[in-house]
Write a protein that holds these residues in place. Structure first.
Motif, PDB file in Angstrom:
ATOM      1  N   UNK A 117       0.783  -1.025   0.064  1.00 54.20           N
ATOM      2  CA  UNK A 117      -0.085  -0.136  -0.243  1.00 54.20           C
ATOM      3  C   UNK A 117       0.709   1.339   0.096  1.00 54.20           C
ATOM      4  N   UNK A 118       0.335   2.481  -0.150  1.00 54.76           N
ATOM      5  CA  UNK A 118       1.159   3.524   0.048  1.00 54.76           C
ATOM      6  C   UNK A 118       1.881   3.970   1.219  1.00 54.76           C
ATOM      7  N   UNK A 119       1.346   3.163   2.452  1.00 54.96           N
ATOM      8  CA  UNK A 119       1.980   3.280   3.382  1.00 54.96           C
ATOM      9  C   UNK A 119       3.094   2.340   3.992  1.00 54.96           C
ATOM     10  N   UNK A 120       3.126   1.407   2.860  1.00 55.78           N
ATOM     11  CA  UNK A 120       4.135   0.345   3.147  1.00 55.78           C
ATOM     12  C   UNK A 120       4.972  -0.325   2.144  1.00 55.78           C
ATOM     13  N   UNK A 121       4.672   0.320   0.796  1.00 54.34           N
ATOM     14  CA  UNK A 121       6.053   0.085  -0.180  1.00 54.34           C
ATOM     15  C   UNK A 121       7.176   0.645   0.272  1.00 54.34           C
ATOM     16  N   UNK A 122       8.134   0.291  -0.624  1.00 52.44           N
ATOM     17  CA  UNK A 122       9.545   0.599  -0.410  1.00 52.44           C
ATOM     18  C   UNK A 122       9.810   2.018  -0.777  1.00 52.44           C
ATOM     19  N   UNK A 123       8.883   2.984  -1.660  1.00 54.40           N
ATOM     20  CA  UNK A 123       8.931   4.139  -2.079  1.00 54.40           C
ATOM     21  C   UNK A 123       8.521   5.262  -1.077  1.00 54.40           C
ATOM     22  N   UNK A 124       7.183   4.757  -0.565  1.00 56.83           N
ATOM     23  CA  UNK A 124       6.407   5.693   0.014  1.00 56.83           C
ATOM     24  C   UNK A 124       6.029   5.465   1.581  1.00 56.83           C
ATOM     25  N   UNK A 125       6.880   4.679   2.279  1.00 59.95           N
ATOM     26  CA  UNK A 125       6.231   3.974   3.395  1.00 59.95           C
ATOM     27  C   UNK A 125       6.162   4.905   4.584  1.00 59.95           C
ATOM     28  N   UNK A 126       5.533   4.586   5.340  1.00 60.88           N
ATOM     29  CA  UNK A 126       5.088   5.223   6.591  1.00 60.88           C
ATOM     30  C   UNK A 126       4.511   4.376   7.593  1.00 60.88           C
ATOM     31  N   UNK A 127       5.674   3.676   8.239  1.00 60.39           N
ATOM     32  CA  UNK A 127       5.226   2.426   9.035  1.00 60.39           C
ATOM     33  C   UNK A 127       6.613   1.985   9.936  1.00 60.39           C
ATOM     34  N   UNK A 128       6.927   0.841  10.381  1.00 62.51           N
ATOM     35  CA  UNK A 128       7.781   0.627  11.586  1.00 62.51           C
ATOM     36  C   UNK A 128       8.927   1.141  10.944  1.00 62.51           C
ATOM     37  N   UNK A 129       9.524   1.152   9.876  1.00 59.43           N
ATOM     38  CA  UNK A 129      10.551   1.488   9.170  1.00 59.43           C
ATOM     39  C   UNK A 129      10.806   3.142   9.604  1.00 59.43           C
ATOM     40  N   UNK A 130       9.792   3.804   9.592  1.00 61.22           N
ATOM     41  CA  UNK A 130       9.850   5.237   9.926  1.00 61.22           C
ATOM     42  C   UNK A 130       9.077   5.892   8.651  1.00 61.22           C
ATOM     43  N   UNK A 131       9.873   6.903   8.315  1.00 62.98           N
ATOM     44  CA  UNK A 131       9.219   7.902   7.126  1.00 62.98           C
ATOM     45  C   UNK A 131      10.013   7.768   6.119  1.00 62.98           C
ATOM     46  N   UNK A 132       9.432   7.485   4.611  1.00 64.69           N
ATOM     47  CA  UNK A 132      10.068   7.511   3.455  1.00 64.69           C
ATOM     48  C   UNK A 132      10.679   8.878   3.114  1.00 64.69           C
ATOM     49  N   UNK A 133      12.037   8.805   2.611  1.00 62.78           N
ATOM     50  CA  UNK A 133      12.803  10.058   2.329  1.00 62.78           C
ATOM     51  C   UNK A 133      11.665  10.983   1.388  1.00 62.78           C
ATOM     52  N   UNK A 134      10.983  10.322   0.603  1.00 63.00           N
ATOM     53  CA  UNK A 134      10.221  11.481  -0.444  1.00 63.00           C
ATOM     54  C   UNK A 134       8.928  11.935   0.477  1.00 63.00           C
ATOM     55  N   UNK A 135       8.596  11.164   1.422  1.00 64.26           N
ATOM     56  CA  UNK A 135       7.573  11.783   2.389  1.00 64.26           C
ATOM     57  C   UNK A 135       8.302  13.120   3.099  1.00 64.26           C
ATOM     58  N   UNK A 136       9.447  12.759   3.669  1.00 63.48           N
ATOM     59  CA  UNK A 136      10.129  13.859   4.356  1.00 63.48           C
ATOM     60  C   UNK A 136      10.461  15.154   3.633  1.00 63.48           C
ATOM     61  N   UNK A 137      10.656  14.848   2.476  1.00 65.29           N
ATOM     62  CA  UNK A 137      11.054  15.833   1.569  1.00 65.29           C
ATOM     63  C   UNK A 137       9.624  16.740   1.310  1.00 65.29           C
ATOM     64  N   UNK A 138       8.580  16.169   1.117  1.00 64.91           N
ATOM     65  CA  UNK A 138       7.318  16.865   0.870  1.00 64.91           C
ATOM     66  C   UNK A 138       7.033  17.355   2.167  1.00 64.91           C
TER      67      UNK A 138
END
Length: 449
Positions: free
Chosen positions: A379-400
């Protein structure tokens, strides 16, 4: 709630056993539940080494009185969940039982539910014990937030239903709520999500299913649901633009005086819309104008996920603020906010930040669970490009987030977005922008057929 002497005696004995073997705290909790139920005690009781909790009274610690978990220590449930993910679930149970305080004590039931996944009845018992603490009722038999499961072989999440739906009061009259549901390749979950909206106790609603150029059977399913219930309307987009473009397109066609969103893979408690709209229409001074509630994240098999350190998003470390649950007064949304940002991820956080920064008096948080959100792979919160889960926040989300925070900081008053955006009022990562077309070309491609 004052505990009778016999209940206190049984509780003390269970606590003693659990302190001696904390890794077996789940077993001892089951034994205590069974004993109390046979004795006629109906209020769910949860205990840890340092305290206990009963619905209707604040969770408290035996040595310090009333306490808020996040003010005492950080992330006991989070640590326990991490141990479980490392195949050390019993050590996690022991850690959580020995150190849980305050609001974390009821949430122990979610760790127990995860440990009891193989026994459906036990899983349901612990989930419902936790949900009972979020209700004003002292017994689970009358609590509105209680779950049951449809019979069948489908994954547990897809069989969710309300345990007390037929006993909940209905609201047959009232302002129309437009529920916008972006749909993209959701053939396995769409029936569940739609049913949870159509079974709402607030019955004055319309449900707009905005098919975002799905490549599976989602559109066919949506059109079938439209034929079954006149409150359902289907909008079909020629070009995939992402969920926020779909929401903005849906808004153009919405008729309601109030509007909200529900994702096509989530399940709403039947009182979700009533819980959110009643504080708006009953407000004597015209405020608030927006409400939002809380949610749990869950995998298809029923495993509760996304434990975190207690903070403003999740005060007990698991019941999270549900950003997509925002329910708006239509005039406020259109006149003050304008639109969701047309990106593929993260725009719910941006629009919430706008409200909280510029018109905080317009927002009210409903401290109840509104929905269960499916934690699906890719999903948009779990895939490797846009994750927002136990791994933290995806870089592209932080940039946004950095981009919209900078934009907010430059604005003296609440900034209003338009749809379509042309040009963008601030720079966002190109990879998550839904379009680079002019307004006329975008509308030509996205307005429903």
């Amino acid at each position: 709630m004052e505990l009778p002497a016999a209940v206190r005696q049984a509780l003390a004995a269970a606590r003693k056993r659990s302190i001696e073997t904390p890794e077996l705290a789940l077993n001892h909790a089951v034994e205590l539940d069974n004993h109390l139920y046979k004795a006629g005690w109906r209020a769910p009781l949860t205990y840890a080494a340092r305290g206990e909790a009963v619905p209707g009274t604040p969770p408290f610690s035996r040595d310090t009185g009333a306490v808020h978990a996040s003010k005492r220590h950080m992330g006991i449930l989070h640590q326990a969940d991490q141990l479980a993910r490392q195949h050390e679930a019993l050590q996690g149970i022991a850690l959580a039982f020995m150190h849980a305080h305050g609001t974390e004590v009821p949430a122990l039931n979610l760790l127990y539910a995860n440990q009891a996944l193989e026994v459906e009845s036990l899983w349901l018992r612990f989930i419902n014990k936790y949900l009972a603490y979020l209700s004003e009722s002292e017994t689970q038999e009358k609590a509105p937030y209680q779950l049951d499961l449809e019979p069948g072989l489908e994954p547990r999440f897809q069989r969710l239903r309300s345990a007390h739906l037929e006993h909940l009061p209905r609201h047959g009259q009232g302002p129309l709520i437009s529920v916008l549901m972006p749909v993209y390749n959701a053939e396995t979950t769409l029936h569940l999500a739609v049913r949870s909206i159509l079974e709402q106790t607030w019955q004055s609603l319309e449900l707009l299913l905005i098919d975002d150029a799905s490549t599976d059977a989602s559109r066919v399913i949506a059109e079938s649901l439209q034929q079954q219930d006149p409150r359902v309307r289907v909008l079909t987009l020629r070009t995939n633009g992402g969920p926020y473009v779909a929401k903005n397109v849906g808004l153009v066609h919405a008729r309601g005086q109030y509007l909200t969103v529900h994702d096509a893979d989530d399940w709403a408690f039947p009182t979700r819309l009533a819980d959110q709209i009643l504080p708006l229409i009953n407000a004597p001074d015209g405020e608030p104008r927006v409400t939002m509630g809380r949610m749990l994240r869950m995998q298809e098999n029923g495993r509760v996920t996304r434990f975190r350190d207690p903070d403003w998003i999740a005060e007990d470390g698991v019941l999270r603020l549900c950003f997509p649950s925002l329910l708006f007064e239509r005039n406020y949304f259109e006149q003050r906010l304008g639109a969701w940002d047309s990106v593929r991820v993260g725009a719910d956080a941006e629009i919430l930040a706008r409200i909280r920064r510029y018109t905080p008096q317009c927002l009210r948080v409903i401290e109840r669970p509104l929905m269960l959100q499916l934690d699906a792979s890719q999903s948009l919160t779990t895939n490797d490009a846009t994750y927002l889960d136990e791994r933290g926040v995806a870089p592209i989300r932080r940039d946004y987030q950095q981009a919209w925070e900078s934009w907010h900081n430059d604005q003296a008053e609440l900034p209003r977005l338009q749809f379509p955006l042309d040009p963008r009022p601030f720079q966002a990562p190109a990879a998550i922008c839904s379009h680079r077309l002019g307004a006329d070309a975008l509308l030509e491609r996205l307005i429903p057929t």
